[in-house]
Design an enzyme around this catalytic site. Structure first.
Site, PDB file in Angstrom:
ATOM      1  N   CYS A 193      24.470 -15.866   5.756  1.00  0.00           N
ATOM      2  CA  CYS A 193      24.175 -16.261   4.247  1.00  0.00           C
ATOM      3  C   CYS A 193      25.268 -15.926   3.306  1.00  0.00           C
ATOM      4  O   CYS A 193      25.890 -14.751   3.539  1.00  0.00           O
ATOM      5  CB  CYS A 193      22.820 -15.411   4.005  1.00  0.00           C
ATOM      6  SG  CYS A 193      22.384 -15.556   2.164  1.00  0.00           S
ATOM      7  N   CYS A 225      23.917  -9.654  -2.914  1.00  0.00           N
ATOM      8  CA  CYS A 225      22.501  -9.352  -3.297  1.00  0.00           C
ATOM      9  C   CYS A 225      22.003  -8.300  -2.547  1.00  0.00           C
ATOM     10  O   CYS A 225      22.311  -7.822  -1.779  1.00  0.00           O
ATOM     11  CB  CYS A 225      21.618 -10.525  -3.445  1.00  0.00           C
ATOM     12  SG  CYS A 225      20.593 -10.959  -1.712  1.00  0.00           S
ATOM     13  N   CYS A 255      18.950  -8.503   1.485  1.00  0.00           N
ATOM     14  CA  CYS A 255      18.795  -8.246   3.070  1.00  0.00           C
ATOM     15  C   CYS A 255      20.053  -7.269   3.413  1.00  0.00           C
ATOM     16  O   CYS A 255      21.063  -7.159   2.648  1.00  0.00           O
ATOM     17  CB  CYS A 255      19.273  -9.578   4.050  1.00  0.00           C
ATOM     18  SG  CYS A 255      18.048 -10.700   3.743  1.00  0.00           S
ATOM     19  N   CYS A 264      18.022 -19.074  -0.749  1.00  0.00           N
ATOM     20  CA  CYS A 264      17.613 -17.996  -0.042  1.00  0.00           C
ATOM     21  C   CYS A 264      17.075 -18.213   1.312  1.00  0.00           C
ATOM     22  O   CYS A 264      15.995 -18.792   1.609  1.00  0.00           O
ATOM     23  CB  CYS A 264      16.446 -17.092  -0.841  1.00  0.00           C
ATOM     24  SG  CYS A 264      16.118 -15.387   0.103  1.00  0.00           S
ATOM     25  N   GLN A 291       0.020 -10.003   2.141  1.00  0.00           N
ATOM     26  CA  GLN A 291       1.260 -10.067   2.819  1.00  0.00           C
ATOM     27  C   GLN A 291       2.309 -11.036   2.772  1.00  0.00           C
ATOM     28  O   GLN A 291       1.892 -12.234   2.442  1.00  0.00           O
ATOM     29  CB  GLN A 291       0.847  -9.900   4.254  1.00  0.00           C
ATOM     30  CG  GLN A 291       0.109  -8.530   4.689  1.00  0.00           C
ATOM     31  CD  GLN A 291       0.915  -7.355   4.610  1.00  0.00           C
ATOM     32  OE1 GLN A 291       2.341  -7.478   4.299  1.00  0.00           O
ATOM     33  NE2 GLN A 291       0.502  -6.064   4.912  1.00  0.00           N
ATOM     34  N   TYR A 328      -7.130   0.685  -0.314  1.00  0.00           N
ATOM     35  CA  TYR A 328      -5.949  -0.234  -0.802  1.00  0.00           C
ATOM     36  C   TYR A 328      -6.014  -1.647  -0.466  1.00  0.00           C
ATOM     37  O   TYR A 328      -5.209  -2.266   0.127  1.00  0.00           O
ATOM     38  CB  TYR A 328      -4.313   0.458  -0.337  1.00  0.00           C
ATOM     39  CG  TYR A 328      -4.129   1.708  -0.526  1.00  0.00           C
ATOM     40  CD1 TYR A 328      -3.334   2.110  -1.914  1.00  0.00           C
ATOM     41  CD2 TYR A 328      -4.369   2.882   0.088  1.00  0.00           C
ATOM     42  CE1 TYR A 328      -3.530   3.641  -2.118  1.00  0.00           C
ATOM     43  CE2 TYR A 328      -4.034   4.201   0.092  1.00  0.00           C
ATOM     44  CZ  TYR A 328      -3.644   4.571  -1.152  1.00  0.00           C
ATOM     45  OH  TYR A 328      -3.467   5.974  -1.355  1.00  0.00           O
ATOM     46  N   ASP A 387      -9.652  -0.862  -4.638  1.00  0.00           N
ATOM     47  CA  ASP A 387      -8.372  -0.953  -5.014  1.00  0.00           C
ATOM     48  C   ASP A 387      -8.376  -0.593  -6.362  1.00  0.00           C
ATOM     49  O   ASP A 387      -9.411  -0.899  -7.187  1.00  0.00           O
ATOM     50  CB  ASP A 387      -7.864  -2.377  -4.749  1.00  0.00           C
ATOM     51  CG  ASP A 387      -6.465  -2.238  -4.845  1.00  0.00           C
ATOM     52  OD1 ASP A 387      -5.513  -2.788  -3.733  1.00  0.00           O
ATOM     53  OD2 ASP A 387      -5.621  -2.219  -5.876  1.00  0.00           O
ATOM     54  N   ASP A 400      -3.659   0.806   3.892  1.00  0.00           N
ATOM     55  CA  ASP A 400      -2.250   0.101   3.636  1.00  0.00           C
ATOM     56  C   ASP A 400      -1.809   0.502   2.264  1.00  0.00           C
ATOM     57  O   ASP A 400      -1.701  -0.393   1.369  1.00  0.00           O
ATOM     58  CB  ASP A 400      -2.678  -1.295   3.770  1.00  0.00           C
ATOM     59  CG  ASP A 400      -1.340  -2.219   3.972  1.00  0.00           C
ATOM     60  OD1 ASP A 400      -0.247  -1.477   4.095  1.00  0.00           O
ATOM     61  OD2 ASP A 400      -1.455  -3.338   4.134  1.00  0.00           O
ATOM     62  N   CYS A 430       4.413   1.049   5.511  1.00  0.00           N
ATOM     63  CA  CYS A 430       5.768   0.210   5.085  1.00  0.00           C
ATOM     64  C   CYS A 430       6.658   1.234   4.912  1.00  0.00           C
ATOM     65  O   CYS A 430       8.057   0.668   4.623  1.00  0.00           O
ATOM     66  CB  CYS A 430       5.629  -0.886   4.090  1.00  0.00           C
ATOM     67  SG  CYS A 430       5.214  -0.014   2.283  1.00  0.00           S
TER      68      CYS A 430
END
Length: 474
Positions: free
Chosen positions: A94, A100, A103, A183, A307, A336, A357, A404, A431
Site C-alpha cells: 500500500c 496513515c 495499518c 484503501c 462486526q 454489549y 446495550d 463483547d 478486542c
C-alpha cells in the site's frame, strides 16, 4: 464490541516537567535488537535495560535506532538503518503504509502476523495477571485466506488540501490528514462509494469542517456495505444541521451509485474524537440497510454496531458457539449486544436469549432482528449490571453470559455482577489483550480460564480479537 467507547483522558505534560528514568537523549543513535512486537505493532527492544519502542521494526531484527521521544518509563525511536532484517519482512503493497494510521503490519508476512498476535496476547497475560501462562491453553490465531479487502465500513475524515476536498485518515500519532484514494483493506463497495461521495461533495462545493478554526460543515464520510446483500449506506457526519443542498447531494449519491440504499445525515457538534453525534436524519432511501450472515438477516442503522470483517465474524461466532456447548436448555445473557448478532447466532441451541446495550438504536434493531427470525429473544436498553441482578431477583438466572465489550474492557460493576449472578460459563470476546488480561485476573478466584482462542479480525494491523471460555470454580 459495543459502539459505546469511554472518552480517553488527555494527559498532556511538557517533557521538562516529566521525571524520567530513561538515560538517553533526543536524537541519540544506538544499535538495538528487537525482541518482540508491542501492542500497537511497534518493535520492542532494550538499550541498557531501558525499554525502547521502534516504529516499523520487527522481532529478530538488528537496527540502528534514533531516539524521537523520551517518556518517564520508555523511549520511542525510529529506524535509522536495518543491519539485519527479519526473514519475515516483506514489501508493503500500500502506498499509504507508514503514512496513515490505519495499518501497522503490512511489512510483516501474514502467517507471521498470526504468530505475533498470539504473542501479543501472551505478553498481556504475563504483564497483567498472576497466571502461569505456560499452562494456559492459548490456541493458534485463526486467520484469513485473503487478508485484504475485508472491512465492510469506512470512516474517513474530510478536509481540504490545496483548495480541493479530500478524505482519508489521520497520520499515526498526529492530526495531519492523509488523503486516501484507495484503501486496500476496505471492501471494493465501501471504497468505491466513499471515493464517489468525496467527488460529489467537491462538485457541490460542500465545505469541510476545520476543527482548528471551527469553520465548515462536513466532518466525515461513513460508508457501510452489506456484503451478502450488496446494499450500501452513506452517512454524512456534519458539524451542524445546515448542510447546503443536502437533498440534492443525497439524490446525486443514489443516482451515481445505485447500490446505495440509504443516505443519512448525522450531526456531531462536539469537540470530540467520536465520529457520531446523537442526532441522525434520513435524507434519501431507507433509514437502515440489510445484511445477512450465516442464514440470519440484520437491519443496520447508522450507529448500530456490527462486526467489520464478515468472513472472520462467522469464524468468531462459531468459536463462541463451540465454547458455549449448548444443549437447548440454556438461558443466555448477551451483554454489549449491539444489534443482537451473537445472541441470535446462538439461539438455535439455547432455550432463551436476553441482551442489553446502552445504544437505544442498537436495541431497536436487535428486537427487530429477533422478531424477523421468530427467535425467543428479548433486548433492552441499559447496562448488564442493572439488568442481570434484576432478572435474577425475578427468577431468571443465565447459565451462560457472553460479553463483547469496547476496548476499555468490562465495567468493574459488570464483573462484580458476574461474581454475584454466578453463571456456569462466562464467554469473553475481547478486542484488547490488556483489558482482557486485567478482567480475567479480577475474576480468577471465581472462574477458571478453560482456553483462549485468538482470531484475526483485522489483518495488517496489530489488533487481535480473543475468545476466552471461563468456567465457574465450584
Amino acid at each position: 464490541m459495543s459502539s459505546q467507547q469511554k472518552n480517553k483522558q488527555n494527559q498532556k505534560q511538557k517533557p521538562a516537567q516529566q521525571p524520567s528514568n530513561i538515560h538517553m537523549e533526543m536524537g541519540q543513535t544506538f544499535p538495538l535488537t528487537i525482541k518482540r512486537l508491542g501492542i500497537n505493532g511497534e518493535g520492542v527492544g532494550y538499550f541498557k535495560k531501558q525499554v525502547v519502542f521502534v516504529a516499523g521494526a520487527l522481532p529478530g531484527e538488528e537496527v540502528v535506532a534514533r531516539v524521537t521521544k523520551i517518556q518517564p518509563k520508555f523511549a520511542e525511536a525510529e529506524i535509522k538503518k536495518i543491519r539485519k532484517a527479519s526473514p519475515h519482512r516483506v514489501k508493503a503493497p500500500c502506498p499509504y503504509f507508514g503514512k496513515c494510521g490505519g495499518c501497522q503490519l503490512q511489512h510483516l508476512d501474514y502467517q507471521q502476523q498470526l504468530r505475533e498476535k498470539r504473542d501479543i496476547l501472551i505478553q498481556a497475560l504475563e504483564r497483567h495477571t498472576k497466571f502461569d501462562v505456560s499452562k494456559l491453553d492459548i490456541r493458534p490465531t485463526i486467520g484469513m485466506d485473503n487478508p485484504w479487502d475485508y472491512r465492510n465500513k469506512s470512516q474517513f475524515q474530510v478536509g481540504q488540501q490545496n483548495g480541493k476536498l479530500v478524505a482519508g485518515l489521520y497520520g499515526l500519532n498526529s492530526h495531519q490528514l492523509v488523503a486516501i484514494d484507495h484503501c486496500m483493506v476496505q471492501t471494493p463497495a465501501t471504497d468505491k462509494v466513499a471515493q464517489g461521495v468525496k467527488q460529489i461533495l467537491q462538485d457541490f462545493k460542500a465545505e469541510p469542517y476545520d476543527e482548528r478554526k471551527r469553520t465548515g460543515v462536513v466532518r466525515n464520510i461513513v460508508t457501510r456495505a452489506g456484503i451478502e446483500t450488496g446494499e450500501v449506506q452513506v452517512v454524512l457526519v456534519t458539524e451542524k444541521n445546515n448542510l447546503p443542498r443536502k437533498d440534492l447531494i443525497a439524490d446525486e449519491i443514489m443516482k451515481r451509485h445505485p447500490e446505495v440504499k440509504s443516505v443519512v445525515q448525522n450531526v456531531n457538534p462536539g469537540k470530540t474524537s467520536m465520529i457520531f453525534g446523537d442526532k441522525s436524519t434520513k435524507l434519501k432511501g431507507k433509514g437502515t440497510i440489510d445484511e445477512t450472515m450465516g442464514g440470519l438477516s440484520f437491519e443496520l442503522s447508522p450507529r448500530a454496531f456490527f462486526q467489520l470483517n464478515p468472513e472472520q465474524t462467522k469464524k468468531l461466532y462459531n468459536e463462541v458457539k463451540t465454547a458455549a456447548a449448548l444443549t437447548g436448555k440454556e438461558k443466555i445473557a448477551d451483554a454489549y449486544c449491539g444489534v443482537g448478532t451473537i445472541g441470535l447466532w446462538l439461539a438455535d441451541g439455547a432455550k432463551e436469549i436476553r441482551g442489553m446495550d446502552v445504544i437505544e438504536a442498537s436495541i431497536e434493531d436487535a428486537n427487530k432482528n429477533a422478531k424477523n427470525h421468530g427467535i425467543n429473544a428479548t433486548y433492552v436498553t441499559g447496562t448488564a449490571e442493572h439488568w442481570l441482578p434484576k432478572w435474577t431477583k425475578e427468577g431468571w438466572k443465565p447459565d451462560v453470559v457472553v460479553v463483547d465489550p469496547p476496548r476499555t474492557g468490562c465495567d468493574r460493576a459488570l464483573l462484580d455482577t458476574i461474581k454475584k449472578v454466578k453463571p456456569k460459563k462466562f464467554i469473553y470476546v475481547s478486542c484488547n489483550p490488556s483489558t482482557l488480561a486485567k478482567d480475567l485476573e479480577y475474576l480468577a478466584k471465581e472462574y477458571k480460564v478453560e482456553y483462549m482462542q485468538p482470531v484475526d479480525m483485522f489483518p495488517q494491523t496489530a489488533h487481535v480479537e480473543c475468545i476466552s471460555l471461563l468456567v465457574r470454580i465450584k
